[in-house]
Design an enzyme around this catalytic site. Structure first.
Site, mmCIF file in Angstrom:
data_model
loop_
_atom_site.group_PDB
_atom_site.id
_atom_site.type_symbol
_atom_site.label_atom_id
_atom_site.label_comp_id
_atom_site.label_asym_id
_atom_site.label_seq_id
_atom_site.Cartn_x
_atom_site.Cartn_y
_atom_site.Cartn_z
ATOM 1 N N GLU A 186 -67.728 88.261 13.767
ATOM 2 C CA GLU A 186 -67.592 88.615 15.164
ATOM 3 C C GLU A 186 -66.687 89.382 16.164
ATOM 4 O O GLU A 186 -66.514 89.096 17.166
ATOM 5 C CB GLU A 186 -68.040 87.108 16.072
ATOM 6 C CG GLU A 186 -69.326 86.295 15.251
ATOM 7 C CD GLU A 186 -69.251 84.687 16.563
ATOM 8 O OE1 GLU A 186 -68.810 84.231 17.007
ATOM 9 O OE2 GLU A 186 -71.238 84.278 15.785
ATOM 10 N N GLU A 189 -74.566 83.601 9.860
ATOM 11 C CA GLU A 189 -73.684 81.723 10.197
ATOM 12 C C GLU A 189 -75.373 81.185 11.027
ATOM 13 O O GLU A 189 -75.425 82.366 11.806
ATOM 14 C CB GLU A 189 -73.207 81.838 11.645
ATOM 15 C CG GLU A 189 -71.738 81.482 10.946
ATOM 16 C CD GLU A 189 -70.252 81.880 11.354
ATOM 17 O OE1 GLU A 189 -70.600 81.395 13.261
ATOM 18 O OE2 GLU A 189 -69.477 82.588 11.985
HETATM 19 C C1 FCB Z 1 -69.293 81.067 15.834
HETATM 20 C C2 FCB Z 1 -68.422 80.979 14.690
HETATM 21 C C3 FCB Z 1 -67.900 80.626 14.157
HETATM 22 C C4 FCB Z 1 -67.958 78.866 14.843
HETATM 23 C C5 FCB Z 1 -68.966 78.647 15.413
HETATM 24 C C6 FCB Z 1 -69.796 77.436 16.124
HETATM 25 O O1 FCB Z 1 -69.134 81.792 16.976
HETATM 26 O O2 FCB Z 1 -67.926 83.105 13.858
HETATM 27 O O3 FCB Z 1 -66.478 80.265 13.476
HETATM 28 O O4 FCB Z 1 -67.062 78.712 15.599
HETATM 29 O O5 FCB Z 1 -69.576 79.897 16.420
#
Ligand code: FCB
Length: 443
Positions: free
Chosen positions: A166, A351
């Site tokens: 990110e 994620e």
């Molecule tokens: C993302 C991050 C991760 C976590 C999630 C909820 O932005 O990459 O580390 O904090 O959100």
């Protein structure tokens, strides 16, 4: 009956990040990271929470790998703390740092779990921040040297590498809003950081190719679906710009097409480094896969008084503990848009997950809402696969409750509950449910 099966060999996984779970950030010769400094600065995090102990994964990694094995997960995405290995960011190597990850990788291999390594998930060595960190052009070389060392040490076993997690968040939350480390508030710095992260990513990919290892390398990008609030020309354009600014195009347009996205440039060119084009030839370089992080989405309205003329509005949908609207269709839109625009060779959801206010009742955690959330998003992933998206795996965020950055320990994202007093792990209902999905490779 509707087909709810995932493709053969689909990589079901769970994800974490070093500073969020490991604890003992200064153990065994590690250097200080920007997150250690930031979280120890009063007023920066919820309740003053730090990653000093977190889930104590640094000492309990064997137990955590055993939990993953029990759940049957096929792959584990975790990150490496750069300052454990290079305490000053470059130069002197700390062998005890790399040794920890070496043991972790072996433990995973023995459990039959494939490691996916993120090289940078926000814990920059503080010594490099003193030289400007991501605002210094030299960071491209520092990062590539660090990455190359890790490729050499773990590349015999690790087949999937993610350069950056990110980079949008590092740039804008870390350098424009300043609510993440390093806490800089400067819009020009933020765009410079976008650019330098792309340069660093590209140098690391180059180093990886030169090592001639068997394996794949990609990058993980944050996404928040952006749909126009109305079909008015102004709202439609605002949504396009917002999408290019906050989602995968900001980074993938340079990587795949050699320039920043056009609608964004039309309103934000002044913020990019003046001579950014000189680097685009290096940045445009094949990668093997794209990692997509997705949690939520919102509607976008044109608003001349707002930054870049864009304003986000809620849809009025149900929200998670983070205050993020639950919008599974947005995951489909992101995946489909990605495949149609850049046609990556492979895609992983690196994620996806949700924070809810979980409670332990008689030794169990009945997190029905998380099960619903995951199920709805898995369905959208399946729909995307059906429509040609080359989705090869899905990592739930997160294996266990952990340090949610500026939110400290107040937000629980795990499918495994962590009692921070005792460090006891409890499988939530969602973990048991997920385990069945994996076993059946089907919903
Ligand atoms: C993302 C991050 C991760 C976590 C999630 C909820 O932005 O990459 O580390 O904090 O959100």
């Amino acid at each position: 009956m509707e087909n709810k099966r995932f493709p053969e060999g689909f990589k079901w996984g769970v994800a974490t990040a070093s500073y969020q779970i490991e604890g003992s950030p200064l153990a065994d010769g590690a250097g200080t990271s920007i997150w250690h400094r930031f979280s120890h600065t009063p007023g920066t995090t919820h309740n003053g929470d730090t990653g000093d102990v977190a889930c104590d994964h640094y000492h309990r990694y064997k137990e955590d790998v055993a939990i993953m094995k029990e759940l049957g997960v096929k792959a584990y995405r975790f990150s490496i703390a750069w300052p454990r290995i290079f305490p000053y960011g470059r130069g002197k190597i700390n062998l005890k740092g790399i040794d920890f990850y070496d043991r972790l990788v072996d433990e995973l291999m023995n459990a039959g779990i494939e490691p996916f390594i993120t090289l940078y998930h926000w814990d920059l060595p503080a010594a490099l921040q003193e030289k400007g960190g991501w605002m210094n052009r030299d960071i491209a070389g520092w990062f590539a040297d660090y990455a190359d060392y890790v490729f050499q040490k773990l590349g015999d076993r690790v087949k999937h590498w993610i350069t950056l997690n990110e980079p949008w968040v590092t740039a804008f939350i870390g350098h424009m809003f300043g609510t993440h480390a390093p806490g800089v508030k400067d819009v020009f710095a933020a765009f410079e950081v976008v650019h330098n992260q792309l340069r660093a990513h590209s140098r690391a990919v180059e180093a990886f190719r030169e090592e001639n290892l068997d394996g794949e390398i990609g990058i993980t990008l944050s996404n928040h679906s952006q749909a126009p609030a109305s079909q008015s020309e102004a709202d439609v354009m605002a949504a396009k710009i917002a999408h290019e600014q906050v989602n995968y195009p900001l980074f993938l347009n340079p990587i795949f097409k050699g320039d920043y996205p056009e609608h964004l440039l039309s309103v934000a060119k002044e913020y990019f480094p003046k001579d950014y084009k000189r680097d685009m030839g290096d940045i445009k370089k094949p990668i093997d896969f794209v990692g997509i992080n997705y949690y939520s989405g919102s509607l976008v309205k044109a608003d001349p008084s707002a930054p870049l003329g864009i304003k986000s509005v809620d849809r009025g949908l149900e929200k998670t503990e983070m205050g993020w609207e639950i919008y599974p269709e947005g995951l489909y839109d992101i995946l489909k848009g990605l495949q149609d625009t850049y046609n990556p060779r492979e895609v992983f959801i690196t994620e996806n997950g949700a924070a809810f206010n979980d409670k332990v009742e008689n030794g169990a955690v009945h997190d029905e809402k998380r099960i619903d959330y995951l199920k709805l998003h898995f369905e959208q992933a399946l729909r995307a696969i059906g429509d040609g998206v080359k989705l090869k795996g899905y990592f739930v965020w997160s294996l266990m409750d952990n340090y949610e950055w500026a939110e400290g320990y107040s937000k629980r994202f795990g499918i495994v509950y962590v009692d921070y007093e005792t460090q006891k792990r409890i499988l939530k209902d969602s973990a048991k449910w997920y385990s069945k999905v994996i076993a059946n490779n089907s919903l």
